[in-house]
Design an enzyme around this catalytic site. Structure first.
Site, PDB file in Angstrom:
ATOM      1  N   ALA A 102      -7.232   0.893   8.886  1.00 40.86           N
ATOM      2  CA  ALA A 102      -7.164   2.172   9.577  1.00 40.86           C
ATOM      3  C   ALA A 102      -7.021   2.126  11.097  1.00 40.86           C
ATOM      4  O   ALA A 102      -6.573   3.110  11.684  1.00 40.86           O
ATOM      5  CB  ALA A 102      -8.409   2.997   9.225  1.00 40.86           C
ATOM      6  N   PRO A 124      -5.900   1.970  14.919  1.00 43.75           N
ATOM      7  CA  PRO A 124      -6.967   2.567  15.747  1.00 43.75           C
ATOM      8  C   PRO A 124      -7.357   3.980  15.324  1.00 43.75           C
ATOM      9  O   PRO A 124      -8.097   4.641  16.035  1.00 43.75           O
ATOM     10  CB  PRO A 124      -6.322   2.587  17.131  1.00 43.75           C
ATOM     11  CG  PRO A 124      -4.875   2.813  16.852  1.00 43.75           C
ATOM     12  CD  PRO A 124      -4.577   2.088  15.570  1.00 43.75           C
ATOM     13  N   CYS A 130       5.227  -1.499  10.357  1.00 46.45           N
ATOM     14  CA  CYS A 130       6.042  -1.298  11.563  1.00 46.45           C
ATOM     15  C   CYS A 130       6.857  -2.563  11.831  1.00 46.45           C
ATOM     16  O   CYS A 130       6.967  -3.019  12.959  1.00 46.45           O
ATOM     17  CB  CYS A 130       5.173  -0.927  12.765  1.00 46.45           C
ATOM     18  SG  CYS A 130       3.928  -2.165  13.186  1.00 46.45           S
TER      19      CYS A 130
END
Length: 469
Positions: free
Chosen positions: A243, A245, A373
């Site tokens: 999770a 930041p 990402c």
């Protein structure tokens, strides 16, 4: 328009990426020359910032229109009266888009120079000022108040405290020094805060340091999309497995109107504290964050009672977001990555461990969203192919909203399956040359289309669990 060299990678890493982007399926579909051109374009675009800064509005505390008006006022102050537009995304209603102005070519370089680390340089290109910790070297006579030209040491070769540097450096713009060279490098006490305030950056983006902290969260567009794809509903029990930041965690809670339970896990304690701080700042009470290793989040025995805390019983969650630890090769701007091939390829086994835990923790009929990402085939489409082969009860699902492109060929997925994925490809559109004149003439729909296409590299897959495992 390209103003920076392509991303600097170790040769073994560049060759590894090239093999993925020039696999047999892609070469067969595009041709070898076109596939090679596309890969080189990708490397070039990774070193440049996206065309838009995106912020997510905390709709739990404020309306999007109210925050938009506050942001317009803030931009007027930061940009000395320039009227830069703020657009509400038509499909992601809680996302605001701010165009990046640049590259600005007529900035006069100064004799007085400061060299910053590559990571600091990347942040400057997205609107940050230069913090003291990021300054590697400065000219011999630099004083507080001097106008300084700032350069990024993309190869990491500059020695800390050097008075001059003739190695590979990339010009980021000019700023005003808040401290003298002597103060920065004296070593008498640890200095914090801004060391150089950027006044003429090559790419002009707003600084969000202490700007509307309870109302906005700085977040890349595909990251905000991933939570919308998850589609959390009020009253549900939802797990954000990796999770920190807390951007997606707080987004989940806001989309649920803070009704239900959002469990956030991360194995690094200071990152968990950051999640808790963000939840408090944004006024969200449905979030419970724990310092816990996601690979061990499945309860294997009934001896110890951990009611409400990890590990959890099988089939405990309505929806699970696995925004997996990854090589991060889609981040922009990124002028240099010093990672070895071993480091870049180390994430696939960890991602599979986390995915296996997620499937077991998901209720029948529940939704699992997997995102990264990064741009590698191994961490994205190959993981989807592995998941479908390993877990027969998982089904790939179409995604809404649909903003990214389809998945990349090369992992053996069907064309129909590729269409159900969303891959954001930084090479999808040419690099932009944006100034105030071009913004005045631009149509809103064209700007939104550009924001959708010219962003970080990102990947999203959505699954539903059909029956109990």
């Amino acid at each position: 328009m390209s103003v920076f060299p392509k991303i600097s990678l170790r040769l073994e890493v560049e060759n590894y990426l090239k093999a993925g982007f020039m696999n047999k399926e892609i070469v067969s579909a595009l041709g070898k020359e076109a596939a090679e051109r596309k890969f080189e374009t990708l490397l070039n675009h990774l070193s440049h910032p996206p065309s838009f800064t995106t912020v997510r509005v905390n709709t739990h505390l404020a309306s999007v229109q109210h925050v938009k008006n506050l942001l317009l006022d803030e931009l007027q102050k930061q940009f000395n009266g320039l009227s830069v537009p703020v657009l509400q995304h038509p499909e992601l209603q809680d996302v605001l888009l701010i165009p990046v102005i640049g590259p600005r070519k007529n900035i006069r370089k100064q004799q007085c120079e400061a060299i910053v680390g590559a990571q600091c340089g990347n942040a400057v290109l997205r609107g940050a000022h230069v913090y003291v910790a990021g300054i590697v070297s400065a000219s011999k006579f630099m004083k507080a108040g001097d106008v300084i030209s700032v350069y990024s040491d993309i190869k990491g070769k500059c020695k800390r405290g050097a008075k001059e540097f003739d190695g590979t450096k990339v010009f980021l713009g000019n700023g005003i020094s808040e401290l003298s060279r002597k103060e920065i490098f004296s070593g008498l006490h640890e200095l914090k805060g801004v060391g150089i305030r950027m006044t003429e950056p090559v790419y002009l983006s707003p600084s969000f340091d202490k700007v509307l902290p309870s109302y906005i969260f700085l977040q890349n567009l595909p990251s905000a999309l991933a939570t919308h794809v998850l589609d959390p509903q009020p009253g549900e029990k939802i797990l954000d497995l990796c999770a920190a930041p807390g951007g997606k965690t707080t987004h989940i809670a806001a989309l649920m109107h803070d009704q239900g339970e959002v469990i956030a896990l991360d194995k690094i304690s200071n990152k968990v504290e950051k999640i808790k701080q963000n939840a408090l700042l944004l006024g969200l009470n449905s979030i419970r964050a724990f310092c816990f290793d996601g690979t061990k989040a499945l309860k294997l025995d009934m001896v110890k009672n951990t009611e409400g805390e990890p590990p959890f019983l099988p089939e405990s969650f309505d929806r699970i977001l696995l925004d997996a630890p990854c090589s991060g090769m889609g981040q922009r701007p990124n002028m240099a990555c010093s990672w070895t091939l071993k480091e870049v390829t180390s994430y696939q086994p960890l991602q599979r461990k986390l995915f296996t835990v997620a499937v077991k923790l998901l209720k029948p009929g529940g939704v699992l969203v997997y995102s990264t990402c990064t741009i590698t085939l191994a961490e994205n489409e190959e993981q989807v192919a592995w998941a479908l082969a390993t877990f027969p009860d998982l089904q790939l699902q179409p995604q809404e909203p649909r903003i990214g492109g389809e998945g990349m060929m090369g992992a053996g997925l069907s064309l129909e399956q590729l269409k159900q994925l969303q891959r954001f490809d930084p090479s999808a559109v040419p690099l932009q040359d944006t100034d105030m004149d071009s913004l005045r003439d631009a149509r809103i729909e064209d700007m939104v289309r550009l924001a959708n296409n010219d962003c970080i590299g990102f990947f999203i897959a959505k699954f539903v669990k059909c029956k109990s495992t």
